[in-house]
Design a protein around this motif. Structure first.
Motif, mmCIF file in Angstrom:
data_model
loop_
_atom_site.group_PDB
_atom_site.id
_atom_site.type_symbol
_atom_site.label_atom_id
_atom_site.label_comp_id
_atom_site.label_asym_id
_atom_site.label_seq_id
_atom_site.Cartn_x
_atom_site.Cartn_y
_atom_site.Cartn_z
ATOM 1 N N CYS A 1 0.851 -1.181 0.000
ATOM 2 C CA CYS A 1 0.000 0.000 0.000
ATOM 3 C C CYS A 1 0.892 1.237 0.000
ATOM 4 O O CYS A 1 2.026 1.203 0.479
ATOM 5 C CB CYS A 1 -0.965 0.014 1.179
ATOM 6 N N ALA A 2 0.379 2.289 -0.569
ATOM 7 C CA ALA A 2 1.144 3.513 -0.729
ATOM 8 C C ALA A 2 0.232 4.722 -0.565
ATOM 9 O O ALA A 2 -0.978 4.629 -0.787
ATOM 10 C CB ALA A 2 1.818 3.549 -2.092
ATOM 11 N N ALA A 3 0.813 5.832 -0.176
ATOM 12 C CA ALA A 3 0.052 7.070 -0.021
ATOM 13 C C ALA A 3 0.896 8.235 -0.508
ATOM 14 O O ALA A 3 2.130 8.212 -0.403
ATOM 15 C CB ALA A 3 -0.347 7.279 1.439
ATOM 16 N N GLY A 4 0.232 9.248 -1.031
ATOM 17 C CA GLY A 4 0.963 10.414 -1.504
ATOM 18 C C GLY A 4 0.068 11.618 -1.599
ATOM 19 O O GLY A 4 -1.140 11.507 -1.781
ATOM 20 N N SER A 5 0.676 12.778 -1.483
ATOM 21 C CA SER A 5 -0.068 14.027 -1.586
ATOM 22 C C SER A 5 0.225 14.701 -2.915
ATOM 23 O O SER A 5 1.293 14.501 -3.500
ATOM 24 C CB SER A 5 0.312 14.957 -0.429
ATOM 25 N N GLY A 6 -0.737 15.473 -3.379
ATOM 26 C CA GLY A 6 -0.547 16.238 -4.605
ATOM 27 C C GLY A 6 -0.435 15.398 -5.854
ATOM 28 O O GLY A 6 0.136 15.846 -6.856
ATOM 29 N N ILE A 7 -0.992 14.193 -5.840
ATOM 30 C CA ILE A 7 -0.915 13.314 -7.016
ATOM 31 C C ILE A 7 -2.078 13.636 -7.940
ATOM 32 O O ILE A 7 -3.234 13.552 -7.551
ATOM 33 C CB ILE A 7 -0.955 11.833 -6.595
ATOM 34 N N ILE A 8 -1.761 13.995 -9.166
ATOM 35 C CA ILE A 8 -2.803 14.286 -10.139
ATOM 36 C C ILE A 8 -3.326 12.989 -10.743
ATOM 37 O O ILE A 8 -2.678 11.944 -10.647
ATOM 38 C CB ILE A 8 -2.288 15.228 -11.242
ATOM 39 N N LEU A 9 -4.475 13.078 -11.367
ATOM 40 C CA LEU A 9 -5.144 11.884 -11.882
ATOM 41 C C LEU A 9 -4.226 11.067 -12.781
ATOM 42 O O LEU A 9 -4.144 9.840 -12.656
ATOM 43 C CB LEU A 9 -6.405 12.299 -12.621
ATOM 44 N N SER A 10 -3.520 11.732 -13.668
ATOM 45 C CA SER A 10 -2.692 11.023 -14.649
ATOM 46 C C SER A 10 -1.496 10.332 -14.015
ATOM 47 O O SER A 10 -0.859 9.499 -14.657
ATOM 48 C CB SER A 10 -2.221 11.986 -15.733
ATOM 49 N N ALA A 11 -1.171 10.663 -12.769
ATOM 50 C CA ALA A 11 -0.005 10.074 -12.097
ATOM 51 C C ALA A 11 -0.379 9.038 -11.051
ATOM 52 O O ALA A 11 0.513 8.491 -10.385
ATOM 53 C CB ALA A 11 0.823 11.181 -11.440
ATOM 54 N N MET A 12 -1.654 8.759 -10.899
ATOM 55 C CA MET A 12 -2.077 7.844 -9.829
ATOM 56 C C MET A 12 -1.529 6.449 -10.007
ATOM 57 O O MET A 12 -1.400 5.701 -9.049
ATOM 58 C CB MET A 12 -3.605 7.818 -9.739
ATOM 59 N N SER A 13 -1.192 6.057 -11.226
ATOM 60 C CA SER A 13 -0.664 4.724 -11.475
ATOM 61 C C SER A 13 0.866 4.686 -11.455
ATOM 62 O O SER A 13 1.458 3.649 -11.750
ATOM 63 C CB SER A 13 -1.170 4.215 -12.821
#
Length: 122
Positions: free
Chosen positions: A92-104
């Motif tokens: 599992c991973a978490a991140g802030s400021g991730i735009i839709l195109s970078a979610m993968s």
């Protein structure tokens, strides 16, 4: 932010497992959270992620469901109709400021859990 994944195990083809990820840290509720997996000898790959709505890799669509708890600090992955090719260590991973195109994209995530093994026997 600390992430603790659990729920992996050994299951036969067609079986189900539910992975969970417990997140600590006040900011996690505003982060994108996701699941990645890595099979032996292969690159880490995206499985699913969620913020306002879920996103899945094509190979798990219709079989896996990602969800978050009401407090947004827990993440689950319900995996149905498992196949041998789903065998991997799941992170599992978490991140802030991730735009839709970078979610993968794994590099977009700031925090990672320790991984849990999923093995699907044929």
């Amino acid at each position: 932010v600390q992430l603790q994944a659990s729920g992996g195990g050994l299951v036969q083809t067609g079986g189900s497992l539910r992975l969970s990820c417990a997140a600590s840290g006040r900011a996690v509720s505003r982060m994108v959270m996701g699941w990645f997996r890595q099979a032996p000898g292969k690159e880490r790959e995206f499985v699913a992620a969620i913020k306002s709505y879920p996103s899945y890799t094509d190979s798990v669509k219709g079989r896996f469901t990602i969800s978050r708890g009401n407090a947004k600090n827990t993440l689950s992955l319900q995996m149905n109709n498992l196949r041998p090719e789903d065998t991997a260590v799941y992170y599992c991973a978490a991140g802030s400021g991730i735009i839709l195109s970078a979610m993968s994209t794994g590099a977009a995530y700031n925090f990672w859990g320790q991984g849990t093994q999923v093995t699907v026997s044929s």
